[in-house]
Write a protein that holds these residues in place. Sequence first.
Motif, short mmCIF file in Angstrom:
data_model
loop_
_atom_site.label_atom_id
_atom_site.label_comp_id
_atom_site.label_asym_id
_atom_site.label_seq_id
_atom_site.Cartn_x
_atom_site.Cartn_y
_atom_site.Cartn_z
N UNK A 155 7.37 9.61 8.83
CA UNK A 155 6.78 10.17 7.61
C UNK A 155 7.84 10.37 6.55
N UNK A 156 8.97 10.90 6.96
CA UNK A 156 10.07 11.06 6.01
C UNK A 156 10.57 9.69 5.55
N UNK A 157 10.63 8.75 6.50
CA UNK A 157 11.06 7.40 6.13
C UNK A 157 10.15 6.78 5.08
N UNK B 146 11.08 5.57 1.27
CA UNK B 146 10.76 4.24 0.71
C UNK B 146 10.05 4.37 -0.64
N UNK B 147 9.15 5.35 -0.77
CA UNK B 147 8.46 5.54 -2.04
C UNK B 147 9.44 5.92 -3.14
N UNK B 148 10.38 6.82 -2.81
CA UNK B 148 11.36 7.25 -3.82
C UNK B 148 12.28 6.09 -4.19
N UNK B 149 12.69 5.32 -3.19
CA UNK B 149 13.55 4.16 -3.45
C UNK B 149 12.83 3.17 -4.37
N UNK B 150 11.54 2.92 -4.08
CA UNK B 150 10.77 1.98 -4.90
C UNK B 150 10.67 2.46 -6.33
N UNK C 197 0.81 -1.22 0.00
CA UNK C 197 0.00 0.00 0.00
C UNK C 197 0.84 1.26 0.00
N UNK C 198 2.08 1.21 0.49
CA UNK C 198 2.92 2.40 0.57
C UNK C 198 3.64 2.65 -0.75
#
Length: 674
Positions: free
Chosen positions: A549-551, A555-559, A501-502
């Motif tokens: 929240x930053x973490x 994770x979204x940017x890494x994905x 979901x993230x």
Amino acid sequence: MRRWINSLSLGQRMSLPIMGFILLVFLSFQVITYQTFIKKERASLVSRIEILAQGVGMNLTAAILFDDRIAAQEILSSFKAEHSIALVELNDGKLLAQYSSQNVDYVAPTEQQRIITKQQGFHFGNSMLYLDVPIAYADKSEASLFIAVSLEQLHQLQITQLQYSLFLFLLYLVVCGYIVNRLQAWVTKPIAELNKAMRSIVNDDKKHQFTPKVTTNDELGELANCFNDMQVKLQERDVKIRTTLQQFSQEKVFAEEVVATVQHALLVIDESATITLANDACFDVLGVPQRSAVKQNFIQLLRPQQPERFKHQLTSVLSNKQHFNHYVVKCHSPQTQAERTLQIVSRPLYHQKKFLFAIEDITKQHLAQKQQRLAANVFDSSQDAIIVLSQSGIIEMVNPAFENLIGFEPNEVIGKHFHSLLDMASYRLIENHIRNHLNERNLWQGEYHQLRRDGSTIPLLLRVHRLTDPQSGESQVAIVASDLRSIKENERLERLATHDSLTNLPNRSKLHTQIQTLLTHQQQSKDIFAVLFIDLDGFKTINDNYGHDVGDSVLKIVAARMSRTIRQTDMVGRLSGDEFITVINHVADASKVEQTSERILHKLHQPISLDENIIEVGASIGCYYVHPGEYQNVDDILRRADKAMYEAKRTGKGKVVIFNPLATVSTIKTKQPR
């Protein structure tokens, strides 16, 4: 038998019954006489022998009482007086005395014949009469005489009787010959002359016209006179008949020309449903030539699918209880056995006591009507909304599902342009695409979000068909709209179950399924694929320093960065937390995997700017090559890749550690799981 009788002449027909009757009476009389004579002779013979035996038996009483065999033998010799006796035996429990004739041959009876003789007292064999005569003495009857009598004299009497019957039969033939001769002279010859004269009239043989002679003054002579007078009158009428026939022939030719031009099959049928007349159109309508249709049964010619029901209807028509007025019947085609539909109209011909049937083949019209009704039923019962547009785009027709799906009632949209239903801003984006497809293929299919009456939008799958009439050239457009809301919802639920979901990457469940699928295909393809276990370096510090929240944003940017570094045939997914899995399918060269791993490390080491903060993150990668034939499961693969990843972290992070070397196809061997 009937044909043979019909082929006989009049004299034979008159003579044969008379001769047959006399012969029947003669034979009956002779048979009865013969049987009566034989019966009397047999009874006389039995009576005579029994009287003789009883007389001799009275003399045998003393010999039987004293068991005097010599006396009994002398007494039995008195049977010499009857020359037909062949054997006499005296029995009183045993054979006491016996007499046998030297002049008569004795035929011994069978056991069955002896039993019958004992029961009945006598029995007639083929050549012998056997008698069993009891002898009464001292109020007892234990002794008996068994007598065998020759039937030769009786047979001789039978032959004499047959000779007498033959003589009478010859006399019968003479009498019959005389009777036949008189019948020929008195009856047959005059009638034969009349027949010859009538044949000359029937055959219109004027050159050999015969006039019968009048030789007697009886009824046949009067008949001959009347016939001669009739010939004179027939000659007078012949001229009138020929003139009338010429007029009739002209009228018949005209009527036949009129009937031949009729396109319907015209049949004249009698009360027994037999066709007596047919026109040329029978071949086009019924598939049967005109000549073949005549004399056929009407029902057999039509071959209706429900013969009993049609026979009942036809019976009512032929009995004048009703008439066929555009009566429709389904029949079988005589050539192809295909179904055909005929329409029948019947009218009675009262003067001829027949009926005229006009038959039209309406198979094509009936099929067209049936298809129209079927199309209407499909149109009304369809769960998809159907809209029919004119060539200029005017809405001509909508089905009930249209109101349920879009919300507008039919009377609100029929007669209006279809643009009134659309959001023109979004439609303009696909309008040219739709027109091009309709011009090239007469079909366009795609997804479109339609504005409903209540202001909401609904996802639809549109199938747009252009239908052109080949005769008129006019075209219409049919639009079939299917509701995609349930499909979209199912897709959304399925994605939630299989994606994180993230990051919107495939989750652990999806990764397991994908790797298991590759293992299944690997059994046949023998391809090698690689699994990269990626763990972020320093991610815990990011959560601790900047917050979760930053973490999550990291994770979204890494994905997103990892998704851009792999091929479309590969897959990247989030296992849990900061752990990711990349599956590289169909690995033939280790350099490709190394390049992909280096690209991932390079992308992930690039700084990330979030809320004016520059964040740096790294990664450690463990690589495991999955070779065919190693009999391993998904957990084994992930465990080994994870082990290689931990080795990368232990030796300094930011590295790629390979768990096992890549084998070439020629060196792949079956291995046991580790």
